[in-house]
Design an enzyme around this catalytic site. Structure first.
Site, PDB file in Angstrom:
ATOM      1  N   CYS A 285      36.525   7.411  19.680  1.00  0.00           N
ATOM      2  CA  CYS A 285      37.934   7.696  19.389  1.00  0.00           C
ATOM      3  C   CYS A 285      38.096   8.678  18.221  1.00  0.00           C
ATOM      4  O   CYS A 285      38.971   9.552  18.250  1.00  0.00           O
ATOM      5  CB  CYS A 285      38.695   6.401  19.111  1.00  0.00           C
ATOM      6  SG  CYS A 285      38.023   5.407  17.765  1.00  0.00           S
ATOM      7  N   HIS A 417      39.657   1.373  15.259  1.00  0.00           N
ATOM      8  CA  HIS A 417      40.266   2.327  16.184  1.00  0.00           C
ATOM      9  C   HIS A 417      41.019   3.396  15.406  1.00  0.00           C
ATOM     10  O   HIS A 417      41.335   3.223  14.221  1.00  0.00           O
ATOM     11  CB  HIS A 417      41.210   1.608  17.139  1.00  0.00           C
ATOM     12  CG  HIS A 417      41.634   2.434  18.325  1.00  0.00           C
ATOM     13  ND1 HIS A 417      40.744   3.107  19.123  1.00  0.00           N
ATOM     14  CD2 HIS A 417      42.865   2.718  18.836  1.00  0.00           C
ATOM     15  CE1 HIS A 417      41.394   3.745  20.087  1.00  0.00           C
ATOM     16  NE2 HIS A 417      42.686   3.519  19.930  1.00  0.00           N
ATOM     17  N   ASP A 438      46.865   8.174  22.080  1.00  0.00           N
ATOM     18  CA  ASP A 438      45.761   7.223  21.963  1.00  0.00           C
ATOM     19  C   ASP A 438      44.606   7.693  22.849  1.00  0.00           C
ATOM     20  O   ASP A 438      44.783   7.889  24.054  1.00  0.00           O
ATOM     21  CB  ASP A 438      46.228   5.833  22.409  1.00  0.00           C
ATOM     22  CG  ASP A 438      45.209   4.744  22.085  1.00  0.00           C
ATOM     23  OD1 ASP A 438      44.017   5.052  21.944  1.00  0.00           O
ATOM     24  OD2 ASP A 438      45.626   3.579  21.957  1.00  0.00           O
TER      25      ASP A 438
END
Length: 504
Positions: A285, A417, A438
């Site tokens: 991520c 995250h 996201d």
């Protein structure tokens, strides 16, 4: 004429033993007849109440044995009596000073004083038992000493056994604790991609093989995607298969026609969405958010000079190499040591500090803002929303409902995250709502926002209200211009003790 000498005592520890019960007098005096002596040596005797000693003979003042002259000069006691006295003192210190006699027992009365006969009475210094014979008393005291030694030895053995058991238990606990620590460490290594299990390439191939085995991918597709992946890694350019472009432009059109509850909205300059692929699912991520941020910077002429060596979005292994180059320049040595100065070939997670180091090494001015604790009820962070609103609304105070700013997106990090902030809504009731890209959202879902007929339901993928951000801590990396070479050098030195600005 001298009377016959009384029987002499047996050496300590010698001869038959009597039970203590048989010798114990229960506190009253008992008489014991003398047994025949085991050896004969001249000793003082008594005759008519007067002491008579052999002429020119030195005897032990404890048991009456004859002493060699040399021994008498050193000490007026025989060797057995001296040793017994020391053992008696150790067994019962309070009786050690009782005199006369090397053994510490007392001579009670005189011949015939209590018994009417020419007998001497001796009292045990340990239990007060009275004996008429010195030999019996020595055997009796020996029993005390043996009991004491046995008890002391037993206690020592028990203590040693207890210490040994405790040592073994402590060792076992240490081994179990070390095992748990190693397992936890390995778990953390796996979680953060530092277990040496390979990086992007290895995971990509492994996941494609799994898809083929499950019948979800045809063999010819496997070989084609493998060839594309190998080419992408060779040139260091992302293959673009996870990219979705045009979402910001579609949002501008939507908000211009939306008249329900949005009072005003601010949007970043054009940003492409990148989601995780088979090669970085579960750990990529941070890299994908950097690709989103970079996609906006590449469209802004202000950063052309900083990014002249970067024409296209780099692949994840290439980004890892870029971060390693920033470490080699001296940025964030503490963070570099955490990764052992190597990211390429691993599945290591990166965060705000790595993004800051990479951008600064490219002479892009940025800052880390640390929202280290909640600032609102129920563990919320309203101060974070207010900061983002100020970031986008600066120099854009006009009355336009939809403000397409020149501001790059914001990197948002929390534990485990990260996302990319691409805008913020202000509702008619003054509440704020962030718009997030996201990396965990697949491109199929993001492409729904590109449809002209969208009714706004797809925005649920992007919207985050104050109640939706309830992690304990957040960090953001915000870009704000470019750096000179001198400013870059100064920030490199400062990053060696890198601290983020904290919002109280």
């Amino acid at each position: 004429m001298a009377a016959a000498a009384p029987p002499l005592a047996a050496p300590p520890g010698g001869g038959p033993r009597r039970s203590q019960q048989a010798l114990r007098g229960g506190g009253r005096r008992r008489r014991h007849r003398a047994r025949p002596p085991r050896w004969g040596t001249a000793a003082p005797g008594r005759a008519g109440g007067c002491e008579v000693a052999a002429a020119a003979m030195l005897v032990c003042d404890g048991c009456g044995r004859a002493l060699p002259c040399e021994a008498a000069r050193r000490h007026p006691r025989c060797q057995p009596c001296q040793g017994l006295r020391r053992h008696t003192a150790a067994a019962r210190p309070e009786a050690a000073g009782k005199e006369p006699g090397a053994h510490g027992w007392r001579l009670l009365g005189t011949p015939g004083a209590d018994t009417g006969k020419d007998e001497q009475l001796y009292e045990c210094p340990i239990c007060s038992l009275t004996c008429t014979n010195l030999q019996f008393l020595e055997e009796h005291v020996d029993l005390h000493l043996e009991e004491h030694s046995f008890s002391e030895g037993g206690n020592m053995r028990d203590l040693e056994l207890a210490q040994q058991l405790q040592h073994e238990e402590d060792k076992k606990q240490r081994l179990e604790e070390e095992k748990r620590e190693k397992e936890e460490f390995k778990k953390l290594q796996r979680q953060y991609g530092l277990d040496g299990s390979g990086g992007y390439k290895q995971q990509f191939l492994k996941n494609m093989e799994r898809e083929v085995n499950r019948g979800r991918m045809q063999p010819f597709e496997y070989h084609k995607r493998k060839a594309d992946m190998m080419e992408s890694l060779a040139v260091g350019i992302d293959d673009g298969k996870t990219k979705t472009s045009g979402v910001i432009e579609a949002l501008c059109k939507y908000y211009q026609n939306e008249n329900k509850d949005v009072r005003r909205v601010w949007l970043s300059a054009g940003v492409d969405h990148f989601h995780s692929s088979l090669g970085d699912k579960g750990w990529g991520c941070g890299y994908r958010n950097f690709q989103m941020l970079l996609s906006s910077l590449l469209q802004n002429s202000l950063y052309n000079d900083c990014l002249r060596d970067i024409a296209l979005i780099p692949s994840i292994p290439k980004i890892q190499s870029m971060i390693e180059d920033a470490w080699k320049e001296g940025f964030d040595p503490h963070g570099a040591s955490h990764f052992n100065n190597r990211l390429r070939g691993s599945k290591a997670w990166i965060g705000a500090c790595e993004i800051y180091s990479l951008l600064t090494s490219l002479r892009i001015k940025c800052q880390i803002i640390d929202f280290h604790k909640p600032t609102g009820p129920m563990g919320t962070h309203p101060r974070l929303f207010e900061w983002v609103l100020r970031y986008y609304s600066t120099d854009n105070e006009g009355g336009t409902k939809v403000v397409c700013t020149s501001r790059p997106p914001i990197y948002l990090q929390h534990q485990g995250h990260s996302c990319t902030i691409v805008g913020i809504e202000e509702k008619k009731n003054k509440t704020l709502c962030l718009l997030l890209f996201d990396p965990g959202c697949p491109s199929q879902e993001m492409q729904k926002l590109l449809k002209q007929s969208t009714d706004g339901t797809g925005l649920r993928l992007l919207r985050r209200f104050v109640g939706g951000l309830k992690e304990k801590q957040y960090q953001i990396v915000a870009v704000d211009g470019i750096l000179t070479l001198e400013e870059k050098t100064a920030r490199c030195h400062a990053s060696q003790v890198l601290t983020s600005e904290k919002i109280p």
